[in-house]
Write an enzyme that holds these catalytic residues in place. Structure first.
Site, mmCIF file in Angstrom:
data_model
loop_
_atom_site.group_PDB
_atom_site.id
_atom_site.type_symbol
_atom_site.label_atom_id
_atom_site.label_comp_id
_atom_site.label_asym_id
_atom_site.label_seq_id
_atom_site.Cartn_x
_atom_site.Cartn_y
_atom_site.Cartn_z
ATOM 1 N N CYS A 100 0.840 -1.195 0.000
ATOM 2 C CA CYS A 100 0.000 0.000 0.000
ATOM 3 C C CYS A 100 0.879 1.250 0.000
ATOM 4 O O CYS A 100 1.799 1.370 0.810
ATOM 5 C CB CYS A 100 -0.889 -0.034 1.248
ATOM 6 N N GLU A 101 0.603 2.169 -0.898
ATOM 7 C CA GLU A 101 1.413 3.373 -0.986
ATOM 8 C C GLU A 101 1.127 4.370 0.143
ATOM 9 O O GLU A 101 1.876 5.332 0.326
ATOM 10 C CB GLU A 101 1.216 4.061 -2.336
ATOM 11 N N HIS A 102 0.064 4.118 0.902
ATOM 12 C CA HIS A 102 -0.268 5.027 1.998
ATOM 13 C C HIS A 102 0.442 4.668 3.296
ATOM 14 O O HIS A 102 0.825 5.557 4.063
ATOM 15 C CB HIS A 102 -1.792 5.023 2.237
ATOM 16 N N HIS A 103 0.611 3.360 3.561
ATOM 17 C CA HIS A 103 1.241 2.926 4.811
ATOM 18 C C HIS A 103 2.454 2.027 4.595
ATOM 19 O O HIS A 103 3.116 1.644 5.544
ATOM 20 C CB HIS A 103 0.219 2.181 5.686
ATOM 21 N N GLN A 142 -5.060 -0.636 -4.725
ATOM 22 C CA GLN A 142 -5.687 -1.719 -5.487
ATOM 23 C C GLN A 142 -6.406 -1.178 -6.709
ATOM 24 O O GLN A 142 -6.416 -1.808 -7.773
ATOM 25 C CB GLN A 142 -6.653 -2.510 -4.600
ATOM 26 N N HIS A 170 -5.981 -6.348 2.785
ATOM 27 C CA HIS A 170 -5.042 -5.266 3.049
ATOM 28 C C HIS A 170 -4.614 -5.267 4.514
ATOM 29 O O HIS A 170 -5.445 -5.150 5.419
ATOM 30 C CB HIS A 170 -5.682 -3.915 2.707
ATOM 31 N N CYS A 172 -3.075 -2.957 5.993
ATOM 32 C CA CYS A 172 -3.297 -1.654 6.617
ATOM 33 C C CYS A 172 -4.682 -1.581 7.240
ATOM 34 O O CYS A 172 -4.958 -0.700 8.058
ATOM 35 C CB CYS A 172 -3.110 -0.529 5.609
#
Length: 212
Positions: A100-103, A142, A170, A172
């Site tokens: 995940c590019e956020h976490h 995703q 996920h 996250c």
């Protein structure tokens, strides 16, 4: 939507071992890992952590190897001799893992890809699995992963239609935040006949579910 897919396909794809201006060196990356280890409250100099920075950087090379892969190369070889076959081609249950590019924590699951070949022919089945990894082995969402796979197939194979479904869990969501273990996210993208004809979408979903 075409502009959105185009922008996703144009995300940076520099090889992991390249050294563009401003890119940290391996030594700098390892030093950054030591900083994070100290930030957690641990001691990067203790026996169990001495080699951890090297291991993390090496693992990152594998996790994010997709930046060094090119979808054009993967889909470049097409087989024209298909003896008149012009019906659906479906490869399902392609396992993948991404981050995940956020976490920067993992998400993983299965991708399902179907397309109607054009007169240009078909691509080797293993190439579709490789294509998934080209985009999965990058920092991702995703939704973007789904669109990038469809966009690459449309751009390079020019099929009469393409359908992609991704089912993933996920970390996250299960390891942090709401901590809902086992929740599954499903994304789909359709182009061509799959987008224009709801019956083709039903056929795609039926083939996926009835074969299990």
């Amino acid at each position: 939507m075409d502009d959105v897919v185009k922008s996703l396909l144009e995300r940076p794809q520099a090889p992991i071992d390249a050294a563009p201006a401003g890119r940290p060196t391996r030594e700098e990356a390892e030093a950054a890992v030591r900083v994070l280890l100290r930030w957690t409250g641990d001691d990067p100099a203790r026996e169990g952590l001495i080699d951890t920075p090297k291991r993390v950087v090496k693992a990152f090379e594998e996790f994010f190897s997709g930046y060094g892969e090119d979808a054009t190369e993967v889909l470049s070889r097409v087989f024209e001799e298909v003896h008149g076959y012009d019906d659906i081609v479906l490869v399902r249950d392609i396992p993948f893992s991404s981050h995940c590019e956020h976490h920067m924590v993992p998400f993983f699951g299965n991708a399902h890809i179907a397309y109607y070949p054009s007169e240009e022919g078909v691509v080797g089945l293993s190439k579709l699995a490789r294509l998934v990894d080209v985009f999965a082995k990058r920092l991702q969402t995703q939704e973007a992963l789904t669109a990038q796979i469809v966009g690459a197939i449309d751009q390079h194979l020019r099929p009469r239609g393409c359908a992609v479904m991704i089912e993933a869990e996920h970390m996250c969501m299960s390891m942090r935040g709401v901590r809902k273990h086992g929740a599954e996210t499903i994304t789909t993208q359709f182009t061509g006949v799959f987008r224009d004809d709801p019956a083709e979408q039903v056929r795609f979903l039926t083939l996926l579910r009835n074969g299990k």
